[in-house]
Enzyme design. Structure first.
Site, mmCIF file in Angstrom:
data_model
loop_
_atom_site.group_PDB
_atom_site.id
_atom_site.type_symbol
_atom_site.label_atom_id
_atom_site.label_comp_id
_atom_site.label_asym_id
_atom_site.label_seq_id
_atom_site.Cartn_x
_atom_site.Cartn_y
_atom_site.Cartn_z
ATOM 1 N N ARG A 19 31.545 -52.871 -90.961
ATOM 2 C CA ARG A 19 30.822 -51.821 -90.241
ATOM 3 C C ARG A 19 31.083 -51.876 -88.739
ATOM 4 O O ARG A 19 31.233 -50.837 -88.100
ATOM 5 C CB ARG A 19 29.326 -51.908 -90.541
ATOM 6 C CG ARG A 19 28.448 -50.866 -89.851
ATOM 7 C CD ARG A 19 29.026 -49.464 -89.882
ATOM 8 N NE ARG A 19 29.360 -48.990 -91.213
ATOM 9 C CZ ARG A 19 30.123 -47.933 -91.464
ATOM 10 N NH1 ARG A 19 30.658 -47.252 -90.459
ATOM 11 N NH2 ARG A 19 30.378 -47.561 -92.693
ATOM 12 N N LYS A 67 29.255 -41.681 -67.549
ATOM 13 C CA LYS A 67 28.361 -41.185 -68.600
ATOM 14 C C LYS A 67 28.794 -41.795 -69.931
ATOM 15 O O LYS A 67 29.377 -41.130 -70.789
ATOM 16 C CB LYS A 67 28.379 -39.663 -68.631
ATOM 17 C CG LYS A 67 27.794 -39.038 -67.365
ATOM 18 C CD LYS A 67 27.881 -37.524 -67.395
ATOM 19 C CE LYS A 67 27.331 -36.930 -66.101
ATOM 20 N NZ LYS A 67 27.452 -35.457 -66.060
ATOM 21 N N LYS A 82 26.767 -39.222 -54.037
ATOM 22 C CA LYS A 82 26.367 -37.999 -54.724
ATOM 23 C C LYS A 82 25.238 -37.319 -53.946
ATOM 24 O O LYS A 82 24.786 -37.815 -52.913
ATOM 25 C CB LYS A 82 25.975 -38.322 -56.159
ATOM 26 C CG LYS A 82 27.085 -39.069 -56.908
ATOM 27 C CD LYS A 82 26.933 -39.013 -58.402
ATOM 28 C CE LYS A 82 27.454 -37.704 -58.937
ATOM 29 N NZ LYS A 82 27.450 -37.659 -60.424
ATOM 30 N N GLU A 129 30.422 -36.202 -53.036
ATOM 31 C CA GLU A 129 30.143 -34.998 -53.823
ATOM 32 C C GLU A 129 29.740 -33.858 -52.893
ATOM 33 O O GLU A 129 28.911 -34.042 -52.000
ATOM 34 C CB GLU A 129 29.012 -35.278 -54.811
ATOM 35 C CG GLU A 129 28.614 -34.075 -55.657
ATOM 36 C CD GLU A 129 27.456 -34.395 -56.581
ATOM 37 O OE1 GLU A 129 27.716 -34.970 -57.650
ATOM 38 O OE2 GLU A 129 26.304 -34.095 -56.224
ATOM 39 N N ASP A 189 31.738 -30.096 -56.905
ATOM 40 C CA ASP A 189 30.820 -30.192 -58.043
ATOM 41 C C ASP A 189 30.234 -28.844 -58.424
ATOM 42 O O ASP A 189 29.598 -28.168 -57.596
ATOM 43 C CB ASP A 189 29.693 -31.172 -57.704
ATOM 44 C CG ASP A 189 28.812 -31.467 -58.902
ATOM 45 O OD1 ASP A 189 29.369 -31.833 -59.966
ATOM 46 O OD2 ASP A 189 27.585 -31.342 -58.793
#
Length: 287
Positions: A103, A138, A170, A203, A225
């Site tokens: 698995r 992410k 950011k 950003e 962005d």
């Protein structure tokens, strides 16, 4: 295929060890109770869906970690186009070891093959534009190494691995610092004192912010962005090669070609990892 530098023996051992602790606990009682201790068997890893295969090298490490006596015969390599019905590898040895390892091997390979396949599709979609496709942070906690490895296998590029190997300012950083100029100047002083080798990316959300970031003369990459295609083209024209440009924000396989044609240097996509569908693989006993 050469491993990326972040795939170290130490990280591999830690990941595999923790994964087995999570899954096996105090024992694989289904296997221990039903399969004779000394039974020797063979199994084949069957491809049940077309994909770019990924996780082969990891699978070998998993099998060998659990039982060093298992013999793995690799028939298909990482990065190879696999078709439904192909046999990617064979494993021989203790039937108990094969079953308990199954698995974890499949979970990793199915996920990694899905990511590698989407990465490959994105790279093909921008072919001829000179754009590099990047992943993002992410990722799935504690599975980042494998997910970014899969992006690499699929032919795309890894962005920063974590928070420590590049500065990315950011919107929240800039807002808390009092603006782009303040954030960039402050972090530049910080880097001069502590980490001179790190690059700075900022950003931006509109052309005014692009101009502000560029005016600092301290930025290596400007992220565009969630801008429209026209806004990105205008920003690229204004920047005119004075630093690198990166498009980001909701970019998918369906939109990536249009983004590439705006002239940006890089396209970063969270979807390349978080929206990739697992591929269907199975480990079948040879009888």
């Amino acid at each position: 295929m050469k491993r990326p530098e972040y795939v170290t023996d130490l990280r591999l051992r830690h990941f595999i060890s923790e994964a087995f602790k999570e899954d096996v606990g105090d024992g694989d009682h289904s296997t221990l109770g039903s399969v004779p201790e000394h039974l020797q068997e063979e199994a084949e890893l069957l491809v049940k869906e077309d994909c770019v295969l990924a996780g082969v090298e990891l699978a070998i490490e998993i099998f060998k970690f659990f039982d060093s006596k298992l013999q793995v015969e690799v028939l298909m390599q990482d990065g190879q186009q696999a078709l439904k019905g192909d046999i990617a590898m064979k494993v021989k040895g203790s039937a108990r070891s094969i079953l308990t390892s199954e698995r974890l091997v499949l979970n990793c390979m199915q996920r990694m093959s899905g990511i590698a396949t989407l990465a490959h599709q994105m790279v093909k979609a921008v072919e001829g534009t000179g754009v590099r496709i990047l992943d993002t942070r992410k990722t799935t906690p504690n599975f980042r190494m494998c997910e970014k490895w899969a992006v690499y296998i699929g032919g795309a590029y890894n962005h920063r691995y974590g928070l420590y190997d590049m500065v990315m300012l950011k919107d929240n950083h800039n807002d808390y610092a009092g603006g782009i100029t303040q954030a960039v100047e402050s972090v530049s002083k910080y880097l001069d004192h502590y980490y001179t080798h790190l690059k700075i990316e900022v950003e931006t959300r509109n052309l005014d912010e692009v101009k502000e970031a560029l005016a600092t003369n301290l930025v290596d990459v400007i992220m565009l962005d969630n801008m429209s295609y026209d806004e990105m083209r205008e920003a690229v024209k204004f920047i005119n090669g004075r630093c690198k440009t990166e498009a980001s924000g909701g970019i998918t396989l369906e939109t990536i070609r249009q983004v590439a044609e705006t002239g940006v240097d890089y396209i970063s996509s969270g979807a390349i990892i978080h929206s990739a569908a697992n591929k269907d693989l199975s480990l079948k006993a040879v009888r």
